[in-house]
Design a protein around this motif. Structure first.
Motif, PDB file in Angstrom:
ATOM      1  N   GLU A  44       1.105   4.214  -2.834  1.00 40.94           N
ATOM      2  CA  GLU A  44       0.918   5.629  -2.460  1.00 40.94           C
ATOM      3  C   GLU A  44       2.120   6.478  -2.894  1.00 40.94           C
ATOM      4  OE1 GLU A  44      -0.061   5.933   1.714  1.00 40.94           O
ATOM      5  OE2 GLU A  44      -1.798   4.625   1.394  1.00 40.94           O
ATOM      6  N   GLU A  45       3.321   5.920  -2.665  1.00 42.93           N
ATOM      7  CA  GLU A  45       4.520   6.675  -3.053  1.00 42.93           C
ATOM      8  C   GLU A  45       4.570   6.846  -4.574  1.00 42.93           C
ATOM      9  OE1 GLU A  45       9.366   6.837  -3.016  1.00 42.93           O
ATOM     10  OE2 GLU A  45       8.423   5.161  -1.961  1.00 42.93           O
ATOM     11  N   GLU A  46       4.208   5.789  -5.272  1.00 40.82           N
ATOM     12  CA  GLU A  46       4.217   5.849  -6.735  1.00 40.82           C
ATOM     13  C   GLU A  46       3.318   6.992  -7.224  1.00 40.82           C
ATOM     14  OE1 GLU A  46       4.428   2.494 -10.245  1.00 40.82           O
ATOM     15  OE2 GLU A  46       3.567   1.938  -8.333  1.00 40.82           O
ATOM     16  N   MET A  47       2.126   7.088  -6.649  1.00 46.35           N
ATOM     17  CA  MET A  47       1.191   8.137  -7.068  1.00 46.35           C
ATOM     18  C   MET A  47       1.691   9.522  -6.663  1.00 46.35           C
ATOM     19  SD  MET A  47      -0.699   6.460  -8.907  1.00 46.35           S
ATOM     20  CE  MET A  47      -1.427   7.947  -9.572  1.00 46.35           C
ATOM     21  N   SER A  48       2.432   9.600  -5.563  1.00 46.15           N
ATOM     22  CA  SER A  48       2.910  10.906  -5.100  1.00 46.15           C
ATOM     23  C   SER A  48       4.017  11.469  -6.000  1.00 46.15           C
ATOM     24  CB  SER A  48       3.424  10.812  -3.659  1.00 46.15           C
ATOM     25  OG  SER A  48       4.693  10.160  -3.642  1.00 46.15           O
ATOM     26  N   SER A  73       0.839  -1.205   0.000  1.00 46.65           N
ATOM     27  CA  SER A  73       0.000   0.000   0.000  1.00 46.65           C
ATOM     28  C   SER A  73       0.876   1.257   0.000  1.00 46.65           C
ATOM     29  CB  SER A  73      -0.895  -0.033   1.230  1.00 46.65           C
ATOM     30  OG  SER A  73      -1.761   1.051   1.207  1.00 46.65           O
ATOM     31  N   ARG A  74       1.939   1.229   0.800  1.00 49.18           N
ATOM     32  CA  ARG A  74       2.876   2.373   0.870  1.00 49.18           C
ATOM     33  C   ARG A  74       3.553   2.597  -0.483  1.00 49.18           C
ATOM     34  NH1 ARG A  74       4.079   0.667   6.088  1.00 49.18           N
ATOM     35  NH2 ARG A  74       5.845  -0.588   5.383  1.00 49.18           N
TER      36      ARG A  74
END
Length: 201
Positions: free
Chosen positions: A178-182, A174-175
């Motif tokens: 999320e990092e990929e999208m950020s 999940s992290r």
């Protein structure tokens, strides 16, 4: 691999498909270095065509053919307004790149803030996708010189994709997501409910 993406609003999706099908039938046999393409029109009439070549030179040679210029004049007539092009030498393949059996394709576009990190995370995606997202049957991440990213994700079906989105991922995965999208700015999602594919036989 080299990917050329062109997109824009079109008036008649069926006529667009007929013109692209004609390219595959009449022009593809003479297009040296052409690998294939993923195409579709969103519900609000945006055509996305992601065309794959072995190299930038192969794409350029194709563009210079007189029959290609003639075909493009016909294709251009379908657009309502401007056509945007993205030439991408930076192409990452996810899970072998996808499958012509995909029932649904989601296109994610945006600008990348950290290219190196984006590449590293894409490599990690190849490890977790088969385990946690069996609905994903492949994808490609293409980045042009200006850092504009086009990611095409192929799913078995839209229903499977929507159901899988609701499932909770392990915290570390999940992290990662999320990092990929950020890493992207101005992200847009374009859904191709009826994608079609072309590939070199």
């Amino acid at each position: 691999m080299f990917m050329q993406i062109f997109q824009g609003k079109v008036r008649d999706p069926a006529a667009v498909k007929a013109t692209l099908d004609r390219w595959e039938r009449d022009l593809a046999p003479g297009a040296r270095g052409w690998i294939g393409g993923t195409h579709g029109v969103t519900d609000d009439g945006m055509l996305i065509a992601a065309v794959r070549f072995e190299s930038k030179d192969a794409a350029r040679r194709n563009s210079e053919r007189p029959e290609q210029e003639e075909w493009w004049r016909e294709m251009e007539g379908h657009f309502d307004g401007e056509v945007t092009f993205h030439d991408c030498e930076d192409v990452t393949i996810l899970l072998g790149g996808g499958s012509d059996d995909a029932g649904f394709v989601q296109v994610i576009q945006g600008r990348v803030k950290n290219l190196e990190r984006a590449h590293a995370l894409a490599e990690q995606s190849n490890e977790f996708l088969p385990k946690y997202r069996p609905d994903v049957i492949g994808g490609m991440i293409a980045i042009d010189e200006a850092g504009f990213v086009t990611e095409t994700i192929a799913f078995t079906s839209e229903k499977a994709a929507r159901e899988a989105e609701k499932k909770e991922l392990p915290p570390d995965v999940s992290r990662l997501v999320e990092e990929e999208m950020s890493l992207f700015d101005d992200v847009k999602y374009l859904d191709l409910h009826r994608p079609w594919f072309a590939s070199h036989h």
